[in-house]
Write a protein that holds these residues in place. Structure first.
Motif, PDB file in Angstrom:
ATOM      1  N   GLU A   1       0.832  -1.206   0.000  1.00  6.12           N
ATOM      2  CA  GLU A   1       0.000   0.000   0.000  1.00  6.12           C
ATOM      3  C   GLU A   1       0.867   1.256   0.000  1.00  6.12           C
TER       4      GLU A   1
ATOM      5  N   CYS B   1      -4.040   1.999  -2.860  1.00  4.47           N
ATOM      6  CA  CYS B   1      -4.673   2.016  -1.539  1.00  4.47           C
ATOM      7  C   CYS B   1      -6.140   1.603  -1.708  1.00  4.47           C
ATOM      8  N   TRP B   2      -6.950   1.867  -0.713  1.00  7.45           N
ATOM      9  CA  TRP B   2      -8.323   1.360  -0.734  1.00  7.45           C
ATOM     10  C   TRP B   2      -9.259   2.346  -1.436  1.00  7.45           C
TER      11      TRP B   2
ATOM     12  N   LYS C   1      -8.305  -2.884  -2.572  1.00  9.05           N
ATOM     13  CA  LYS C   1      -6.982  -2.257  -2.626  1.00  9.05           C
ATOM     14  C   LYS C   1      -6.478  -2.309  -4.057  1.00  9.05           C
TER      15      LYS C   1
END
Length: 367
Positions: free
Chosen positions: A98, A103-104, A115
């Motif tokens: 990440e 990222c999310w 992700k």
């Protein structure tokens, strides 16, 4: 013979001091992970792993670079009736480390957060050709603690709607010709519609959520008498009205469509082109699907998520190269009169045949 042709192609490009097209061709012709080592091996070491790595890390390739790289091809097809199509896509990279880029993000396709990469694209469609003219990768550098979950989360410094408006300004600065802006309901904010109508003096055709409020007369608007668009007595003709938050009149249209499973769906559409008919609205908005095909292209045909690069710059540059490769694949498909997936399949069959022939040679030598 094949190896000689690859080496000659490489040296020709290197005389121009450019690995740009080599890397693009590699993305188009690859069917698995795309790595610096993989490109070097394919060229029998004529280009080193380090040269490819330096190419991906020496500078930031931006939306401006994409425009400059494709400007010549875009000028060939541009027309005053062209459309700009906006949409974002999420590409999952569950096993990558990440960072601000990977990222999310919430993915509406699977209806959950995943992700990976979130990419906003602006696709230009004219003369039956679709080419990207701008893009933005969504980064989330701001970290904060979610009070309800007590977990660390990330957020962007700018919204996707702000990115969209910036991309529209770039298209105007580039003097690109277009008539309509198309997007789904995620981008149908009143602010976006005002910007397109007033600042750009262009038309939009956007999808609306069923709970948007509309007044059917100026008097109702002035008195604040709004109703939900899904409660209107719809006919086959568009309805003239005032959407809440807009000071100018618009046309609203309900489109009923049939899904592949024979079920029906409803699409609410809005445009500031007050002369548009129901047929025009449906025909123009149907072109929005071109961006879905483009997203499938970069994921399936130009290795969007198949690079193991580790840092944000090289990851972003690989995304740029995937977009550029998809554009080159589109141009080639038009010239070959094949769609991009048929063209990719043709390359795959050719690769399998060469591998089969090489296998027979190896078997004969071993006999």
């Amino acid at each position: 013979m094949l190896r000689t042709r690859l080496q000659n192609s490489y040296h020709k490009k290197m005389n121009k001091n450019d690995i740009f097209d080599l890397y693009t061709d590699y993305l188009i012709t690859s069917f698995s992970a795309t790595t610096a080592t993989g490109l070097s091996t394919m060229l029998d070491g004529s280009v080193s792993h380090d040269q490819v790595s330096r190419f991906l890390s020496k500078q930031d390739f931006t939306s401006k670079d994409l425009w400059m790289s494709l400007k010549k091809e875009i000028r060939k097809i541009e027309d005053n009736s062209g459309v700009l199509i906006f949409d974002d896509t999420v590409q999952e990279k569950a096993h990558s480390k990440e960072n601000d880029l990977i990222c999310w993000h919430f993915d509406h396709v699977v209806n959950r957060s995943v992700k990976g990469i979130n990419l906003l694209n602006c696709l230009y469609h004219a003369d039956n050709v679709s080419l990207p003219v701008a893009f933005e990768v969504v980064t989330k550098p701001i970290r904060f603690c979610d009070i309800s979950t007590k977990k660390e989360k990330r957020k962007s410094e700018v919204t996707k709607n702000e990115l969209l408006r910036g991309m529209l300004l770039s298209c105007r600065q580039n003097q690109l010709k277009w008539r309509y802006v198309l997007a789904d309901s995620w981008f149908s904010s009143a602010e976006n519609m005002k910007f397109i109508h007033h600042e750009l003096e262009k038309y939009f055709m956007l999808a609306l959520k069923s709970n948007r409020l509309v007044a059917l007369s100026l008097a109702d608007k002035q008195k604040g008498r709004y109703v939900r668009i899904d409660s209107l007595a719809w006919t086959k003709k568009p309805v003239r009205g005032w959407v809440k938050g807009l000071e100018f009149p618009v046309l609203l249209h309900r489109q009923i469509f049939t899904n592949k499973d024979e079920s029906t769906g409803t699409l609410y559409l809005i445009t500031n082109d007050l002369e548009a008919t129901a047929t025009i609205i449906e025909t123009i908005y149907k072109k929005r699907w071109k961006v879905e095909v483009f997203h499938k292209n970069i994921k399936s045909n130009t290795a969007l998520a198949k690079s193991p690069t580790k840092i944000v710059r090289t990851q972003t540059n690989h995304i740029f190269m995937s977009l550029y490769a998809a554009a080159r694949l589109e141009v080639l498909s038009v010239k070959q009169k094949l769609n991009t997936f048929a063209l990719k399949s043709k390359l795959y069959i050719k690769a399998i045949r060469l591998a089969f022939e090489e296998l027979q040679v190896l078997k004969d030598r071993a006999a």
